[in-house]
Design a protein around this motif. Structure first.
Motif, PDB file in Angstrom:
ATOM      1  N   ARG A   3     -12.608   9.013 -59.824  1.00 52.01           N
ATOM      2  CA  ARG A   3     -14.053  10.133 -59.971  1.00 52.01           C
ATOM      3  C   ARG A   3     -14.067  10.892 -61.337  1.00 52.01           C
ATOM      4  O   ARG A   3     -12.772  11.452 -61.638  1.00 52.01           O
ATOM      5  CB  ARG A   3     -13.711  11.036 -59.131  1.00 52.01           C
ATOM      6  N   VAL A  89     -25.911  11.467 -68.617  1.00 51.27           N
ATOM      7  CA  VAL A  89     -25.782  10.546 -67.626  1.00 51.27           C
ATOM      8  C   VAL A  89     -26.167   9.355 -67.711  1.00 51.27           C
ATOM      9  O   VAL A  89     -25.528   8.932 -66.906  1.00 51.27           O
ATOM     10  CB  VAL A  89     -26.401  11.707 -66.329  1.00 51.27           C
ATOM     11  N   ARG A  90     -27.313   9.124 -67.565  1.00 52.20           N
ATOM     12  CA  ARG A  90     -27.849   7.239 -67.813  1.00 52.20           C
ATOM     13  C   ARG A  90     -26.903   6.500 -68.420  1.00 52.20           C
ATOM     14  O   ARG A  90     -26.167   5.533 -68.225  1.00 52.20           O
ATOM     15  CB  ARG A  90     -29.183   7.050 -68.327  1.00 52.20           C
ATOM     16  N   LYS A  93     -23.863   6.362 -66.656  1.00 52.54           N
ATOM     17  CA  LYS A  93     -23.339   5.140 -65.987  1.00 52.54           C
ATOM     18  C   LYS A  93     -23.075   3.847 -66.715  1.00 52.54           C
ATOM     19  O   LYS A  93     -22.835   2.753 -65.998  1.00 52.54           O
ATOM     20  CB  LYS A  93     -24.707   5.090 -64.817  1.00 52.54           C
ATOM     21  N   SER A  94     -24.167   3.943 -67.689  1.00 53.53           N
ATOM     22  CA  SER A  94     -23.838   2.246 -68.293  1.00 53.53           C
ATOM     23  C   SER A  94     -22.457   2.220 -68.572  1.00 53.53           C
ATOM     24  O   SER A  94     -22.312   1.057 -68.681  1.00 53.53           O
ATOM     25  CB  SER A  94     -24.942   2.674 -69.348  1.00 53.53           C
ATOM     26  N   LYS A  98     -18.703   0.327 -62.920  1.00 46.88           N
ATOM     27  CA  LYS A  98     -19.742   0.259 -61.406  1.00 46.88           C
ATOM     28  C   LYS A  98     -18.898   1.488 -60.358  1.00 46.88           C
ATOM     29  O   LYS A  98     -18.853   1.765 -59.312  1.00 46.88           O
ATOM     30  CB  LYS A  98     -20.284  -0.857 -60.610  1.00 46.88           C
ATOM     31  N   THR A 101     -16.637   7.272 -59.557  1.00 43.18           N
ATOM     32  CA  THR A 101     -18.432   8.049 -59.060  1.00 43.18           C
ATOM     33  C   THR A 101     -18.372   9.065 -60.556  1.00 43.18           C
ATOM     34  O   THR A 101     -17.111   9.821 -60.298  1.00 43.18           O
ATOM     35  CB  THR A 101     -17.790   8.692 -57.655  1.00 43.18           C
ATOM     36  N   LEU A 102     -19.467   9.571 -60.608  1.00 46.14           N
ATOM     37  CA  LEU A 102     -19.587  10.379 -61.852  1.00 46.14           C
ATOM     38  C   LEU A 102     -20.286  11.554 -60.934  1.00 46.14           C
ATOM     39  O   LEU A 102     -21.072  11.625 -59.700  1.00 46.14           O
ATOM     40  CB  LEU A 102     -20.497  10.043 -62.434  1.00 46.14           C
ATOM     41  N   TYR A 103     -19.743  12.682 -61.987  1.00 49.48           N
ATOM     42  CA  TYR A 103     -19.954  14.201 -61.120  1.00 49.48           C
ATOM     43  C   TYR A 103     -20.487  14.841 -61.603  1.00 49.48           C
ATOM     44  O   TYR A 103     -20.437  14.963 -63.559  1.00 49.48           O
ATOM     45  CB  TYR A 103     -19.020  15.398 -60.449  1.00 49.48           C
ATOM     46  N   LEU A 126     -29.550  10.061 -59.265  1.00 50.48           N
ATOM     47  CA  LEU A 126     -28.620   9.283 -60.503  1.00 50.48           C
ATOM     48  C   LEU A 126     -27.391   9.799 -59.605  1.00 50.48           C
ATOM     49  O   LEU A 126     -25.652   8.939 -60.355  1.00 50.48           O
ATOM     50  CB  LEU A 126     -28.765   9.442 -61.773  1.00 50.48           C
ATOM     51  N   VAL A 127     -27.014  10.965 -59.300  1.00 51.85           N
ATOM     52  CA  VAL A 127     -25.601  11.576 -59.475  1.00 51.85           C
ATOM     53  C   VAL A 127     -25.179  13.156 -58.807  1.00 51.85           C
ATOM     54  O   VAL A 127     -25.822  13.712 -58.582  1.00 51.85           O
ATOM     55  CB  VAL A 127     -25.902  12.168 -61.230  1.00 51.85           C
ATOM     56  N   GLN A 176     -29.065  12.683 -54.030  1.00 50.69           N
ATOM     57  CA  GLN A 176     -27.555  12.671 -54.392  1.00 50.69           C
ATOM     58  C   GLN A 176     -27.617  14.159 -53.572  1.00 50.69           C
ATOM     59  O   GLN A 176     -27.564  15.246 -53.426  1.00 50.69           O
ATOM     60  CB  GLN A 176     -26.830  12.627 -55.483  1.00 50.69           C
TER      61      GLN A 176
END
Ligand code: ATP
Length: 222
Positions: A3, A89-90, A93-94, A98, A101-103, A126-127, A176
């Protein structure tokens, strides 16, 4: 599963309030790492007040130099134009694996303005959010704001959000989760620090010593 948190802000300058709460969030959510992401051109702030992004990055690096689980990211400085959280955030995520878990970590004050942010509805797809609630002792209406979250999230985001008291979290069938996390209130702000420096007053115990030294040596906020 790992995380990871993203904590964005102007950090003009970083202070012990930021450091304290972000450490509480890290412990509370068992996060493996937190990225501190200073904004290059904060869309909501008066640019003339804001010192050079490189100086803000240096102050954050000094503040967290003893903690490898906190890392300053210059991703918003590398992009042209204003800093938008949706792009950040994008980006994370990229580039992150994968299975992470991003917060997105932010203060209650920032959360209650989120409908002014670019593509804010997409953020909720997204998050997951961790909203830091400073309840109790603040005399600026923070307690009142806590109560306002319910109205806000239902009217500005979606009335499909329902509060789960057991998880201290707003949950939604398609969006989310939004966690509400009570942090110990620390009555320090960057605005207060900038004013003190301008008036020649001490900022000891409001920022780490190394940050105070840098502010003095570079003559920031005079
Ligand atoms: P300014 O006074 O210039 O508006 P600030 O001290 O609020 O700055 P920011 O860089 O804007 O600092 O804050 C980044 C994030 O940290 C925001 O989401 C804000 O809610 C949160 N934050 C700032 N100060 C505190 C504090 N003392 N305790 C908890 N959260 C804080």
């Amino acid at each position: 599963m790992k995380r990871i948190g993203i904590f964005g802000g102007t950090f003009n300058p970083i202070h012990l309030g930021h450091i304290h709460v972000v450490r509480e969030v890290k412990e509370g959510f068992g996060l493996n790492k937190i990225f501190l992401v200073p904004s290059a051109l904060p869309p909501h702030k008066e640019p003339s007040d804001v010192v050079n992004a490189r100086d803000r990055i240096e102050m954050i690096s000094l503040a967290f130099s003893n903690w490898s689980d906190f890392e300053v990211s210059d991703v918003e400085l590398k992009r042209l134009g204003p800093s938008y959280t949706i792009d950040t955030v994008r980006h994370f995520k990229s580039v992150l694996p994968k299975d992470i878990t991003l917060y997105l970590i932010l203060g209650m004050d920032a959360f209650l303005e989120i409908d002014t942010w670019k593509s804010y509805m997409d953020l909720f797809l997204l998050v997951p959010f961790i909203v830091m609630a400073r309840t109790g002792t603040m005399d600026d209406g923070t307690v009142l704001k806590w109560k306002n979250v319910d109205d806000y999230i239902k009217s500005k985001v979606s009335d499909g959000y329902q509060f789960s008291a057991s998880r201290s979290c707003y949950i939604h069938d398609e969006k989310q989760p939004v966690f509400i996390f009570n942090v110990t209130p620390v009555d320090i702000s960057s605005t207060k620090i900038r004013k003190l420096v301008k008036n020649g007053s001490s900022i000891q115990f409001m920022v780490p010593e190394t940050v105070e030294e840098l502010i003095k040596s570079k003559g920031l906020y005079l």
